[in-house]
Scaffold this active site. Structure first.
Site, PDB file in Angstrom:
ATOM      1  N   SER A   7       0.711  -1.331   6.785  1.00  0.00           N
ATOM      2  CA  SER A   7       1.061  -2.486   5.962  1.00  0.00           C
ATOM      3  C   SER A   7       2.584  -2.615   5.946  1.00  0.00           C
ATOM      4  O   SER A   7       3.290  -1.768   5.405  1.00  0.00           O
ATOM      5  CB  SER A   7       0.533  -2.268   4.541  1.00  0.00           C
ATOM      6  N   HIS A  32      -0.665  -5.007   9.482  1.00  0.00           N
ATOM      7  CA  HIS A  32      -1.246  -5.637   8.294  1.00  0.00           C
ATOM      8  C   HIS A  32      -0.147  -6.366   7.517  1.00  0.00           C
ATOM      9  O   HIS A  32       0.853  -5.757   7.127  1.00  0.00           O
ATOM     10  CB  HIS A  32      -1.878  -4.538   7.437  1.00  0.00           C
ATOM     11  N   ASP A  34       0.769  -8.407   4.216  1.00  0.00           N
ATOM     12  CA  ASP A  34       0.325  -8.704   2.857  1.00  0.00           C
ATOM     13  C   ASP A  34       1.051  -9.923   2.301  1.00  0.00           C
ATOM     14  O   ASP A  34       2.218  -9.845   1.929  1.00  0.00           O
ATOM     15  CB  ASP A  34       0.591  -7.489   1.952  1.00  0.00           C
ATOM     16  N   HIS A  65      -3.424 -10.764   5.292  1.00  0.00           N
ATOM     17  CA  HIS A  65      -4.218 -10.536   4.077  1.00  0.00           C
ATOM     18  C   HIS A  65      -3.685 -11.476   3.005  1.00  0.00           C
ATOM     19  O   HIS A  65      -2.631 -11.225   2.432  1.00  0.00           O
ATOM     20  CB  HIS A  65      -4.070  -9.050   3.691  1.00  0.00           C
ATOM     21  N   GLY A 144       1.552   1.863  -2.776  1.00  0.00           N
ATOM     22  CA  GLY A 144       1.781   3.142  -3.443  1.00  0.00           C
ATOM     23  C   GLY A 144       0.906   3.414  -4.655  1.00  0.00           C
ATOM     24  O   GLY A 144       1.196   4.313  -5.433  1.00  0.00           O
ATOM     25  N   ASP A 173      -8.251  -0.863   2.265  1.00  0.00           N
ATOM     26  CA  ASP A 173      -6.843  -1.157   1.969  1.00  0.00           C
ATOM     27  C   ASP A 173      -6.468  -0.660   0.575  1.00  0.00           C
ATOM     28  O   ASP A 173      -7.035  -1.114  -0.421  1.00  0.00           O
ATOM     29  CB  ASP A 173      -6.648  -2.678   2.054  1.00  0.00           C
TER      30      ASP A 173
HETATM   31  C1  DX5 Z   1      -2.122  -3.934  -1.831  1.00  0.00           C
HETATM   32  C2  DX5 Z   1      -1.906  -4.319  -0.387  1.00  0.00           C
HETATM   33  C3  DX5 Z   1      -1.955  -3.142   0.519  1.00  0.00           C
HETATM   34  C4  DX5 Z   1      -0.820  -2.190   0.308  1.00  0.00           C
HETATM   35  C5  DX5 Z   1      -1.150  -0.864   0.908  1.00  0.00           C
HETATM   36  O1  DX5 Z   1      -2.116  -5.072  -2.592  1.00  0.00           O
HETATM   37  O2  DX5 Z   1      -2.883  -5.237   0.023  1.00  0.00           O
HETATM   38  O3  DX5 Z   1      -2.039  -3.533   1.867  1.00  0.00           O
HETATM   39  O4  DX5 Z   1       0.365  -2.664   0.842  1.00  0.00           O
HETATM   40  O5  DX5 Z   1      -0.161   0.035   0.542  1.00  0.00           O
HETATM   41  P1  DX5 Z   1      -0.492   1.557   0.212  1.00  0.00           P
HETATM   42  O6  DX5 Z   1      -1.129   2.122   1.456  1.00  0.00           O
HETATM   43  O7  DX5 Z   1       0.832   2.165  -0.081  1.00  0.00           O
HETATM   44  O8  DX5 Z   1      -1.434   1.572  -0.945  1.00  0.00           O
HETATM   45 ZN    ZN Z   2      -3.340  -5.592   2.184  1.00  0.00          ZN
END
Ligand code: DX5
Ligand code: ZN
Length: 214
Positions: A7, A32, A34, A65, A144, A173
Site C-alpha cells: 500500500s 495498492h 488507497d 481501493h 498501521g 487489507d
Molecule cells: C486502510 C487501507 C490499507 C492500509 C494498509 O484504510 O486501506 O490499505 O494502507 O496499511 P497497513 O498494512 O499498515 O495496515
Molecule cells: Zn487499502
C-alpha cells in the site's frame, strides 16, 4: 498463491518515483492505491491525478481501493487514470451493482471491499461478477492499525467461494505484517495488502522475503 501488494500510502511521497522503483526491484508486480475522500473515511489521501502520475512511473498492476462517497461519479476517472483493478466499497453504496457493471463494461478488473462489521451475506451475491474481493481486516482510514482476527473467518469463506468463481482473487487489507501474515496465508487468500508492515521496514528486501516465507 502468495502475492503481496504494497500500500503506497505507507511509503514516502516526497520521493514517490524512487519508492516505486524500489518496490518493482523487489520483484513485486502489484501496487495498492488507497484513495480516501475525508468523508467515507476520516482521512484524505489522493485522487485520480496522482493515480495518473503513478501510472506513468510503473507497469505494475494498479489496484485502486476507493474509500469515497459518490463512487458512481468517480469510477471512470480512476479507470482513465490507469487503474487496472477498481475496488468499490459495499458500505454506503446503493449503486454497487451498477458500479460493478460499469467497471466490467470498461474492461478493467472489478473488486468489492467490505468492512469487518459488514455481513458477508451482502457480498456473496456479487461473487460471480467480480474479479476480486477485498476483506478489510481493519476499519479503513489509516495505515498501521491492528489486525482484527475475527476477519480470518471471512477469508476462509471467500476462499471457499472460488468454487463458484474460480477466477476470484481473495485479498486482505489492514494490519497484515510479519506477525499476522502466516495466519492470513493459512486461510488460502491470494493477495495480502501490506502497508507499514513492508514499507515501514528499514530493510524492505529482507522484510519482503520474511513476509513471503512466513
Ligand atoms: C486502510 C487501507 C490499507 C492500509 C494498509 O484504510 O486501506 O490499505 O494502507 O496499511 P497497513 O498494512 O499498515 O495496515
Ligand atoms: Zn487499502
Amino acid at each position: 498463491m502468495r502475492i503481496i501488494s504494497p500500500s503506497i500510502i505507507a511509503g514516502d511521497f516526497s520521493k514517490l518515483d524512487r519508492e516505486i522503483k524500489e518496490i518493482e526491484d523487489l520483484g513485486i508486480t502489484r501496487l495498492h492505491l488507497d484513495v480516501m475522500d475525508g468523508n467515507f473515511v476520516p482521512n484524505l489521501t489522493f485522487g485520480p491525478l496522482v493515480v495518473e502520475g503513478i501510472r506513468k512511473l510503473t507497469s505494475m498492476h494498479l489496484e485502486c481501493h476507493l474509500m469515497i462517497n459518490n463512487t458512481k461519479q468517480f469510477i471512470n476517472e480512476y479507470i482513465s487514470a490507469g487503474g487496472d483493478t477498481i475496488i468499490v466499497h459495499k458500505e454506503n453504496n446503493s449503486d454497487i451493482d451498477d458500479n460493478i457493471n460499469e467497471i466490467n463494461r470498461q474492461g478493467v478488473k472489478s473488486g468489492i471491499a467490505f468492512n469487518p462489521d459488514t455481513p458477508i451475506n451482502s457480498i456473496l451475491p456479487f461473487v460471480k461478477k467480480i474479479d476480486l474481493v477485498l476483506i478489510m481486516s481493519v476499519y479503513p482510514g489509516f495505515c498501521g492499525q491492528s489486525f482484527i482476527k475475527s476477519t480470518l473467518q471471512s477469508m476462509s469463506e471467500f476462499v471457499n467461494q472460488k468454487k463458484i468463481n474460480p477466477k476470484l482473487h481473495v485479498a486482505v487489507d489492514g494490519g497484515v505484517n510479519i506477525n499476522t501474515i502466516k495466519k492470513v496465508f493459512d486461510t488460502g487468500v491470494d493477495i495480502s495488502i501490506v502497508g507499514s508492515g513492508l514499507l515501514g521496514a528499514s530493510d524492505r528486501k529482507t522484510r519482503y522475503k520474511e513476509l513471503l516465507d512466513a
